[in-house]
Design a protein around this motif. Sequence first.
Motif, PDB file in Angstrom:
ATOM      1  N   SER A 158       0.834  -1.194   0.000  1.00 40.99           N
ATOM      2  CA  SER A 158       0.000   0.000   0.000  1.00 40.99           C
ATOM      3  C   SER A 158       0.872   1.249   0.000  1.00 40.99           C
ATOM      4  O   SER A 158       1.971   1.266   0.538  1.00 40.99           O
ATOM      5  CB  SER A 158      -0.949   0.008   1.192  1.00 40.99           C
ATOM      6  OG  SER A 158      -0.212   0.067   2.384  1.00 40.99           O
ATOM      7  N   ILE A 159       0.332   2.282  -0.626  1.00 38.69           N
ATOM      8  CA  ILE A 159       1.002   3.574  -0.736  1.00 38.69           C
ATOM      9  C   ILE A 159       0.092   4.603  -0.085  1.00 38.69           C
ATOM     10  O   ILE A 159      -1.115   4.595  -0.285  1.00 38.69           O
ATOM     11  CB  ILE A 159       1.258   3.947  -2.212  1.00 38.69           C
ATOM     12  CG1 ILE A 159       2.202   2.936  -2.848  1.00 38.69           C
ATOM     13  CG2 ILE A 159       1.809   5.354  -2.319  1.00 38.69           C
ATOM     14  CD1 ILE A 159       2.378   3.135  -4.335  1.00 38.69           C
ATOM     15  N   GLU A 160       0.672   5.474   0.718  1.00 35.85           N
ATOM     16  CA  GLU A 160      -0.101   6.527   1.354  1.00 35.85           C
ATOM     17  C   GLU A 160       0.274   7.866   0.739  1.00 35.85           C
ATOM     18  O   GLU A 160       1.451   8.202   0.629  1.00 35.85           O
ATOM     19  CB  GLU A 160       0.183   6.547   2.857  1.00 35.85           C
ATOM     20  CG  GLU A 160      -0.675   7.532   3.607  1.00 35.85           C
ATOM     21  CD  GLU A 160      -0.478   7.427   5.099  1.00 35.85           C
ATOM     22  OE1 GLU A 160      -1.213   6.668   5.734  1.00 35.85           O
ATOM     23  OE2 GLU A 160       0.431   8.106   5.598  1.00 35.85           O
ATOM     24  N   THR A 161      -0.754   8.609   0.317  1.00 40.33           N
ATOM     25  CA  THR A 161      -0.567   9.951  -0.211  1.00 40.33           C
ATOM     26  C   THR A 161      -1.466  10.891   0.585  1.00 40.33           C
ATOM     27  O   THR A 161      -2.341  10.452   1.330  1.00 40.33           O
ATOM     28  CB  THR A 161      -0.922  10.028  -1.710  1.00 40.33           C
ATOM     29  OG1 THR A 161      -2.267   9.582  -1.886  1.00 40.33           O
ATOM     30  CG2 THR A 161       0.012   9.188  -2.547  1.00 40.33           C
ATOM     31  N   PHE A 162      -1.267  12.169   0.425  1.00 39.13           N
ATOM     32  CA  PHE A 162      -2.070  13.151   1.134  1.00 39.13           C
ATOM     33  C   PHE A 162      -2.786  14.039   0.136  1.00 39.13           C
ATOM     34  O   PHE A 162      -2.201  14.485  -0.847  1.00 39.13           O
ATOM     35  CB  PHE A 162      -1.193  14.008   2.055  1.00 39.13           C
ATOM     36  CG  PHE A 162      -0.686  13.226   3.235  1.00 39.13           C
ATOM     37  CD1 PHE A 162      -1.412  13.189   4.405  1.00 39.13           C
ATOM     38  CD2 PHE A 162       0.502  12.509   3.162  1.00 39.13           C
ATOM     39  CE1 PHE A 162      -0.969  12.461   5.493  1.00 39.13           C
ATOM     40  CE2 PHE A 162       0.957  11.780   4.239  1.00 39.13           C
ATOM     41  CZ  PHE A 162       0.220  11.753   5.411  1.00 39.13           C
ATOM     42  N   VAL A 163      -4.058  14.271   0.401  1.00 39.68           N
ATOM     43  CA  VAL A 163      -4.888  15.116  -0.440  1.00 39.68           C
ATOM     44  C   VAL A 163      -5.266  16.339   0.383  1.00 39.68           C
ATOM     45  O   VAL A 163      -5.717  16.211   1.521  1.00 39.68           O
ATOM     46  CB  VAL A 163      -6.165  14.364  -0.883  1.00 39.68           C
ATOM     47  CG1 VAL A 163      -7.065  15.264  -1.696  1.00 39.68           C
ATOM     48  CG2 VAL A 163      -5.801  13.116  -1.655  1.00 39.68           C
TER      49      VAL A 163
END
Length: 184
Positions: A158-163
């Motif tokens: 899994s990859i975590e990004t921020f919006v």
Amino acid sequence: MKKLISVLIAFLLLFAIAACASGNSNTYSVPRGTLSVVYDHELTGQLLGYFGANQKCVVTGILLEKETDLEAITDAVALLKDDAEAERLKEKGWTEAEYWTDAQKETNAGMFGFTVLNAPQITDATKAAGAILSGWLIGEADWEAPVRHTAGGCSCKSIETFVSMKSDAPALAKSEEFQPLVNP
């Protein structure tokens, strides 16, 4: 024996797929705040729905009517349009929100013109969520939402990004839907 091995392999594959899928959450579900809001204009309830979605807060709306038991509401914030209703709540021990700054009040006067009050026994958690609401009402509420997604199909990586999320209240104040709430 071949059937047993085939069934076992199929079961293991299904188990692996289910395990991967269960860890594949696209967003985190922890809300930023929980808030009960007393309001005197029905359209405010709809506006609070936008607030909850935009700022990831759980909002319980309470329409203020003559038969509303104000004594039972001890931990809430009020968003009021009617000055007489604001005075009625103040007589019951409600106070102006200390997190609602003069600059925010001035900006609010040019948009929705709400009076923001705190219930007599407001908790710190409600104050924090009320501050988010106050900031959202005038367009100052910006925050980053973490989003987790799976990369490469079912690789279980899994990859975590921020919006970035920005208050949509100023745009709502300009919309036809909420014109009855906007100060003339």
